[in-house]
Design a protein around this motif. Structure first.
Motif, PDB file in Angstrom:
ATOM      1  N   MET A 139       0.670  -1.186   0.121  1.00 26.86           N
ATOM      2  CA  MET A 139      -0.048  -0.013   0.025  1.00 26.86           C
ATOM      3  C   MET A 139       0.952   1.236   0.009  1.00 26.86           C
ATOM      4  O   MET A 139       1.567   1.511   1.084  1.00 26.86           O
ATOM      5  CB  MET A 139      -0.697  -0.013   1.118  1.00 26.86           C
ATOM      6  N   PRO A 140       0.808   2.109  -0.916  1.00 27.72           N
ATOM      7  CA  PRO A 140       1.635   3.280  -1.067  1.00 27.72           C
ATOM      8  C   PRO A 140       1.147   4.201   0.147  1.00 27.72           C
ATOM      9  O   PRO A 140       0.032   4.286   0.331  1.00 27.72           O
ATOM     10  CB  PRO A 140       1.381   3.899  -2.528  1.00 27.72           C
ATOM     11  N   ASP A 141       2.193   5.290   0.364  1.00 26.67           N
ATOM     12  CA  ASP A 141       1.740   6.153   1.307  1.00 26.67           C
ATOM     13  C   ASP A 141       0.862   7.200   0.945  1.00 26.67           C
ATOM     14  O   ASP A 141       0.671   7.356  -0.590  1.00 26.67           O
ATOM     15  CB  ASP A 141       3.101   6.981   1.651  1.00 26.67           C
ATOM     16  N   LYS A 142       0.164   7.901   1.592  1.00 27.68           N
ATOM     17  CA  LYS A 142      -0.835   8.825   1.383  1.00 27.68           C
ATOM     18  C   LYS A 142      -0.158   9.954   0.610  1.00 27.68           C
ATOM     19  O   LYS A 142      -0.649  10.595  -0.430  1.00 27.68           O
ATOM     20  CB  LYS A 142      -1.494   9.292   2.423  1.00 27.68           C
ATOM     21  N   ALA A 143       1.191  10.585   1.039  1.00 33.91           N
ATOM     22  CA  ALA A 143       1.538  11.276   0.438  1.00 33.91           C
ATOM     23  C   ALA A 143       2.268  11.183  -0.818  1.00 33.91           C
ATOM     24  O   ALA A 143       2.321  12.275  -1.861  1.00 33.91           O
ATOM     25  CB  ALA A 143       2.971  12.021   1.646  1.00 33.91           C
ATOM     26  N   THR A 144       2.793  10.203  -1.238  1.00 36.21           N
ATOM     27  CA  THR A 144       3.062   9.640  -2.599  1.00 36.21           C
ATOM     28  C   THR A 144       2.137   9.730  -3.424  1.00 36.21           C
ATOM     29  O   THR A 144       1.988  10.331  -4.681  1.00 36.21           O
ATOM     30  CB  THR A 144       3.483   8.209  -2.523  1.00 36.21           C
ATOM     31  N   VAL A 145       0.861   9.165  -3.114  1.00 35.20           N
ATOM     32  CA  VAL A 145      -0.384   9.034  -3.855  1.00 35.20           C
ATOM     33  C   VAL A 145      -0.905  10.841  -4.304  1.00 35.20           C
ATOM     34  O   VAL A 145      -1.274  11.061  -5.382  1.00 35.20           O
ATOM     35  CB  VAL A 145      -1.732   8.304  -3.469  1.00 35.20           C
TER      36      VAL A 145
END
Length: 155
Positions: A1-7
């Protein structure tokens, strides 16, 4: 699961009109950071990049699957499925717990050199050699067009 900041960074790139591969670069960068931090390893820089691109597609970045000349049918199919999941055309399905644990174990045993400056430099150079001069120039022009104009004149 990617970090929210990355998305969020990837979505910002897309809003700014940058091409999907630029937005996907955020996920690749995150994956390299994971390797450097020791979360897991990768056999090669190419594998680390592939993991990042897969995450990007699944997160909704409209990145086209590779062409017939670039990869195997299996990789193309996997990329197509990841894209469909990201575009809500397919229901996301996690692998079985047993398989997920096995994959995690394999990545844990891999080295961390794939994310080193030297390995990434070699990967970038070999990828560039595989492209035509016109493709390299087009990419450079496209990058220059979307670069922020906050910097002063070059010296």
């Amino acid at each position: 699961m990617p970090d929210k900041a990355t998305v969020d960074r990837a979505k910002q790139d897309l809003r700014e009109g940058k091409i999907p591969s630029t937005a996907a670069g955020e996920f690749v960068h995150e994956e390299l950071e994971h390797i450097r931090e020791g979360a897991h390893g990768a056999r090669s820089s190419k594998q680390a990049i592939a993991i990042g691109l897969s995450k990007a597609r699944r997160a909704g970045v409209p990145l086209k699957p590779p062409t017939k000349e670039q990869t195997s049918a299996r990789t193309r199919r996997s990329a197509k499925q990841d894209l469909e999941v990201g575009q809500q055309e397919r229901e996301p399905r996690a692998p079985s717990k047993k398989r997920g644990k096995a994959i995690e174990g394999v990545l844990q045993r891999e080295g961390r050199q794939a994310a080193s400056k030297k390995a990434l430099s070699a990967q970038a150079k070999s990828a560039s050699r595989g492209r035509k001069t016109t493709a390299r120039k087009t990419a450079a022009r496209r990058a220059a067009a979307t670069r922020k104009a906050t910097r002063g004149p070059r010296r």
